[in-house]
Design a protein around this motif. Structure first.
Motif, mmCIF file in Angstrom:
data_model
loop_
_atom_site.group_PDB
_atom_site.id
_atom_site.type_symbol
_atom_site.label_atom_id
_atom_site.label_comp_id
_atom_site.label_asym_id
_atom_site.label_seq_id
_atom_site.Cartn_x
_atom_site.Cartn_y
_atom_site.Cartn_z
ATOM 1 N N ASP A 36 -25.127 18.052 53.511
ATOM 2 C CA ASP A 36 -26.342 18.552 52.846
ATOM 3 C C ASP A 36 -26.409 18.039 51.406
ATOM 4 N N ALA A 39 -27.428 14.451 51.569
ATOM 5 C CA ALA A 39 -28.850 14.343 51.909
ATOM 6 C C ALA A 39 -29.709 14.666 50.682
ATOM 7 N N ARG A 40 -29.329 15.738 49.975
ATOM 8 C CA ARG A 40 -30.086 16.141 48.786
ATOM 9 C C ARG A 40 -30.045 15.030 47.728
ATOM 10 N N THR A 45 -33.402 13.704 54.743
ATOM 11 C CA THR A 45 -32.934 14.849 55.532
ATOM 12 C C THR A 45 -31.566 14.545 56.129
ATOM 13 N N LYS A 46 -30.882 15.619 56.516
ATOM 14 C CA LYS A 46 -29.588 15.444 57.149
ATOM 15 C C LYS A 46 -29.753 14.686 58.471
ATOM 16 N N SER A 48 -31.766 12.302 59.038
ATOM 17 C CA SER A 48 -31.838 10.860 58.738
ATOM 18 C C SER A 48 -30.444 10.281 58.553
#
Lengths: 200, 200
Positions: A36, A39-40, A45-46, A48
Motif C-alpha cells: 500500500d 502504491a501510494r 493502485t495496489k 496495478s
C-alpha cells in the motif's frame, strides 16, 4: 485477480514500480513498508502493482537485483579476471565504488537487508558471497607477494568493504565529490598501506 | 498512571529495560518496534516500563546514550588530548574499536538510527559531531606532516569511520577475533598507508 503471464507484463512498468519500491523500502525499512505504501508513493493502485509484479518480495528482489547484476558483471570484466592479483583487487574496489555511486538507492537497500523472508535471506547469502570473493582476491594477492601478508584476508575484506559500503551512508548525489575522488582516496588510504613496506 | 520522580525510580531496572529495548529496536527497527514489543520481550507489562521510563524515545536515548558516553569519555582521555596529532588520532581509532566491540548492540543501534523523531535527530546530530572531531584530528595531523596530506580530511574521516562502523555488521562476540586484532588490522590497513611515504 488474474495476473498476466511474464510475457504479457511490460518490463518498463515493473522497473518504474521497482524504482519507487526501493525508495519506500529505504525510507520505511523493508519490514515496515507495505505494498500500500508503494502504491501510494507511486500514485497507482495496489492492483496495478500486482499486474506487473507478484508482490513485495519480488519488488525487493528486482530492485536489489539491479545492483547485484552490476556487481556480478564487474567481477566478470577483464580487469577482474586477468592480470596481477593486486591489480584485479584494485579493479574490483574501483568498480564497486563506481557502482555504489551510480546505483546508490539499490546498493543501500542491498546492504540494509537483514530479515528472515526468503528474498532477504537470498540477498544476505549473495552479499556474503561477495565477501568471500574479495577475501579470495586478497589471499591471492598476498600469496603473490603483492600486498602485505600480516592481515587476515577475511578481516581485510570486511574492513575494506566496510569502507566502501559506508558510501551509501554519507554520499550525496549532485555534490562536488565524484566516484573517482572516492576511488583515489580509498587507494591512498587503504591500498598504499597494503603494499609491501619499503624500508628507507 | 502516576509516575514516580526520578529519585524514586530504581536505575538498574530502567537499565535492564533499556538492554531489552536495544535488542528489540535492533531486531524490528526503531520505527517498527512498539513499547508492547519491548514489554513482551522483557516479560513485563507496559505499565511497568512506564514506571521506569517515560516511553520509547527515552529508551532509545538511554540505550544509545551509553555508547555516546563511552565515546565521549574516550575523546577526553589523555591519549586523545595530548601528544602528537597522529598518535591522538590512533588513540581515538583504537578506543572507538574497543567500545564498538564492548558495546556492540548499543553502537549498532546508534549507527542505524536515521528517523525523524526528536530523539533520533539528536542522535544523528551527535554522530555527525564525531565525524567532525575525527576530521579535525585528521587535518591537525596533516598540518603537522604526520599523515599524508593528499586526502581530504573529511573524506578520510568518513572512510575510516566506515571501516570502524562496519564492525557492528560482521563482528560476532565470543568468536576468535579480539578487539586488539581489529585495531592492529585497521592500523596496518589504513594508518600505515596514511603515514608519509618513505622512498626506497
Amino acid at each position: 485477480m488474474g495476473r498476466p503471464s511474464a510475457k504479457e507484463r511490460k518490463p518498463y512498468d515493473g522497473e518504474a514500480i521497482a524504482d519507487v519500491a526501493v525508495r519506500v523500502f529505504l525510507e520505511r525499512g523493508y519490514d515496515g513498508a507495505s505494498l500500500d505504501d508503494v502504491a501510494r508513493a507511486a500514485g497507482i493502485t495496489k492492483a496495478s502493482i500486482y499486474y506487473h509484479v507478484p508482490g513485495k518480495e519480488a519488488l525487493l528482489a528486482r530492485g536489489v537485483g539491479r545492483a547485484f547484476e552490476a556487481l556480478d558483471a564487474a567481477m566478470r570484466e577483464r580487469g577482474a579476471k586477468s592480470g596481477a592479483p593486486a591489480a584485479r583487487l584494485r579493479h574490483i574496489v574501483r568498480r564497486t565504488i563506481e557502482i555504489t555511486v551510480a546505483m546508490l538507492p539499490e546498493v543501500a537497500l542491498l546492504l540494509r537487508v537483514r530479515g528472515n523472508t526468503r528474498a532477504e535471506k537470498e540477498i544476505v547469502a549473495r552479499r556474503r558471497e561477495f565477501d568471500h570473493v574479495l577475501a579470495r582476491h586478497f589471499a591471492r594477492a598476498q600469496r603473490a607477494g603483492e600486498i602485505r601478508d600480516d592481515i587476515d584476508p577475511r578481516l581485510a575484506a570486511r574492513l575494506l568493504f566496510g569502507m566502501l559500503n559506508s558510501i551509501t551512508e554519507w554520499y550525496r548525489p549532485g555534490g562536488k565529490l565524484a566516484a573517482s575522488d572516492i576511488v583515489e582516496a580509498v587507494f591512498r588510504l587503504a591500498f598504499e598501506g597494503l603494499e609491501p613496506r619499503r624500508r628507507s
